[in-house]
Design a protein around this motif. Structure first.
Motif, PDB file in Angstrom:
ATOM      1  N   THR A 132     -21.007   6.020  38.035  1.00  0.00           N
ATOM      2  CA  THR A 132     -20.370   6.718  36.913  1.00  0.00           C
ATOM      3  C   THR A 132     -19.935   8.118  37.326  1.00  0.00           C
ATOM      4  O   THR A 132     -18.822   8.562  37.003  1.00  0.00           O
ATOM      5  CB  THR A 132     -21.331   6.797  35.717  1.00  0.00           C
ATOM      6  N   ILE A 133     -20.794   8.830  38.041  1.00  0.00           N
ATOM      7  CA  ILE A 133     -20.463  10.184  38.490  1.00  0.00           C
ATOM      8  C   ILE A 133     -19.283  10.155  39.454  1.00  0.00           C
ATOM      9  O   ILE A 133     -18.364  10.978  39.352  1.00  0.00           O
ATOM     10  CB  ILE A 133     -21.681  10.849  39.154  1.00  0.00           C
ATOM     11  N   ARG A 134     -19.274   9.217  40.373  1.00  0.00           N
ATOM     12  CA  ARG A 134     -18.168   9.133  41.335  1.00  0.00           C
ATOM     13  C   ARG A 134     -16.857   8.815  40.634  1.00  0.00           C
ATOM     14  O   ARG A 134     -15.806   9.354  40.994  1.00  0.00           O
ATOM     15  CB  ARG A 134     -18.488   8.095  42.404  1.00  0.00           C
ATOM     16  N   SER A 164     -25.590   6.642  36.282  1.00  0.00           N
ATOM     17  CA  SER A 164     -25.605   6.128  37.652  1.00  0.00           C
ATOM     18  C   SER A 164     -24.665   6.928  38.555  1.00  0.00           C
ATOM     19  O   SER A 164     -23.772   7.630  38.091  1.00  0.00           O
ATOM     20  CB  SER A 164     -25.181   4.663  37.667  1.00  0.00           C
ATOM     21  N   ARG A 165     -24.875   6.787  39.860  1.00  0.00           N
ATOM     22  CA  ARG A 165     -24.010   7.456  40.829  1.00  0.00           C
ATOM     23  C   ARG A 165     -22.584   6.913  40.743  1.00  0.00           C
ATOM     24  O   ARG A 165     -21.617   7.657  40.941  1.00  0.00           O
ATOM     25  CB  ARG A 165     -24.559   7.276  42.247  1.00  0.00           C
ATOM     26  N   SER A 208     -24.252  18.676  43.239  1.00  0.00           N
ATOM     27  CA  SER A 208     -24.139  17.450  44.039  1.00  0.00           C
ATOM     28  C   SER A 208     -24.102  16.230  43.124  1.00  0.00           C
ATOM     29  O   SER A 208     -24.456  16.296  41.937  1.00  0.00           O
ATOM     30  CB  SER A 208     -25.330  17.340  44.986  1.00  0.00           C
ATOM     31  N   GLU A 209     -23.673  15.120  43.678  1.00  0.00           N
ATOM     32  CA  GLU A 209     -23.651  13.874  42.896  1.00  0.00           C
ATOM     33  C   GLU A 209     -25.050  13.544  42.379  1.00  0.00           C
ATOM     34  O   GLU A 209     -25.207  13.116  41.228  1.00  0.00           O
ATOM     35  CB  GLU A 209     -23.117  12.729  43.759  1.00  0.00           C
ATOM     36  N   ALA A 210     -26.056  13.744  43.219  1.00  0.00           N
ATOM     37  CA  ALA A 210     -27.426  13.440  42.802  1.00  0.00           C
ATOM     38  C   ALA A 210     -27.847  14.319  41.631  1.00  0.00           C
ATOM     39  O   ALA A 210     -28.496  13.849  40.684  1.00  0.00           O
ATOM     40  CB  ALA A 210     -28.385  13.618  43.975  1.00  0.00           C
ATOM     41  N   GLU A 211     -27.472  15.597  41.691  1.00  0.00           N
ATOM     42  CA  GLU A 211     -27.829  16.510  40.612  1.00  0.00           C
ATOM     43  C   GLU A 211     -27.089  16.156  39.328  1.00  0.00           C
ATOM     44  O   GLU A 211     -27.655  16.216  38.230  1.00  0.00           O
ATOM     45  CB  GLU A 211     -27.511  17.952  41.032  1.00  0.00           C
ATOM     46  N   CYS A 223     -26.076  13.170  38.498  1.00  0.00           N
ATOM     47  CA  CYS A 223     -26.743  11.959  38.001  1.00  0.00           C
ATOM     48  C   CYS A 223     -27.983  12.333  37.184  1.00  0.00           C
ATOM     49  O   CYS A 223     -28.241  11.761  36.119  1.00  0.00           O
ATOM     50  CB  CYS A 223     -27.154  11.055  39.156  1.00  0.00           C
ATOM     51  N   ARG A 224     -28.739  13.303  37.685  1.00  0.00           N
ATOM     52  CA  ARG A 224     -29.945  13.735  36.974  1.00  0.00           C
ATOM     53  C   ARG A 224     -29.593  14.412  35.656  1.00  0.00           C
ATOM     54  O   ARG A 224     -30.194  14.111  34.615  1.00  0.00           O
ATOM     55  CB  ARG A 224     -30.737  14.716  37.850  1.00  0.00           C
ATOM     56  N   TYR A 242     -17.622   7.262  32.162  1.00  0.00           N
ATOM     57  CA  TYR A 242     -17.155   8.184  33.207  1.00  0.00           C
ATOM     58  C   TYR A 242     -16.122   9.165  32.668  1.00  0.00           C
ATOM     59  O   TYR A 242     -16.056  10.318  33.117  1.00  0.00           O
ATOM     60  CB  TYR A 242     -16.613   7.412  34.417  1.00  0.00           C
TER      61      TYR A 242
END
Length: 252
Positions: free
Chosen positions: A56-58, A53-54, A42-45, A47-48, A19
């Motif tokens: 890690t992004i958060r 993982s989400r 976005s978090e989803a983007e 992550c991609r 992270y």
């Protein structure tokens, strides 16, 4: 599909938490990549892009938010913090002054003084690839390292800045008092950097430790950009920030 450039920025098997690697890479993109100018993907983007993982992004976004590099708004997304956006400020402060204002008795130590070719971002600010004067100073209080400053001056000012002057005077004092220059404004931004070998050694940290980086591009009347500086501090030292008007704001 993941983005190869984003994935390549991460060391999946490295000792540094994933992270923090993501946070540092996002920080380096702000203001430079069109997707990271005002509002972050976005978090989803994310992550991609990073193939992580989400969670890690958060964690990465939370780390950036703690440093005011981004602002998270529930239901709206994540936005670039005001301090990380390009902005002109009329006041500049030396790290020595910041530490003194916190009640410390800082000591300034010369670590490097040399003419060298500037890195790409400095050459761009100076609008020349000619050699520049590079000064690195370490700051400590009661033998405890607090931070490092790295300052570049354009070549045409180098002859006026002696080693003795650089050892005894802060960068702000050199510009204003020694050279008699009038600072018109400074652009300040905040990000994250890995500690180089020299910086890590001075600060008694492990190499590649993540540090807070405050960059300042100072413009002087009739000269244009007259200084490019970086302040590198650890988490323990960085309990302050610089407001949009240049004021020092303490975090208690």
């Amino acid at each position: 599909m993941p983005d190869a450039v984003f994935v390549a920025a991460l060391d999946m098997n490295g000792a540094e938490p994933l992270y923090l690697q993501v946070a540092r890479h996002i920080s380096s993109l702000i203001g430079k990549d069109s997707r990271f100018v005002d509002r972050l993907p976005s978090e989803a983007e994310l992550c991609r892009l990073y193939a992580v993982s989400r969670i890690t992004i958060r964690q990465a976004l939370a780390s950036l938010a703690e440093r005011d590099i981004v602002v998270r708004q529930h239901g709206r997304g994540t936005f670039v913090g005001s301090l990380h956006r390009p902005g002109r400020q009329k006041t500049i402060h030396s790290f020595f002054d910041i530490l003194s204002s916190k009640g410390l008795r800082p000591e300034m130590i010369m670590l490097d003084y040399q003419m060298r070719l500037p890195p790409q971002e400095v050459a761009k600010a100076f609008e020349t690839v000619e050699q520049a004067l590079f000064i690195r100073r370490g700051y400590r209080s009661e033998h405890t390292p607090l931070g490092v400053t790295e300052v570049f001056y354009p070549g045409h000012l180098a002859s006026a800045i002696t080693r003795e002057m650089a050892s005894a005077r802060t960068s702000t004092a050199i510009l204003r008092e020694e050279l008699g220059l009038r600072v018109t404004h400074a652009d300040i931004s905040i990000g994250l950097s890995r500690a180089s070998e020299d910086v890590a050694q001075w600060m008694k940290l492990s190499e590649q430790t993540t540090l807070m980086r405050i960059e300042r591009i100072t413009t002087c009347a009739e000269l244009g950009v007259c200084e490019y500086s970086r302040l590198l501090v650890s988490e323990a030292t960085a309990d302050f920030r610089i407001g949009l008007n240049g004021d020092i704001i303490h975090n208690y």
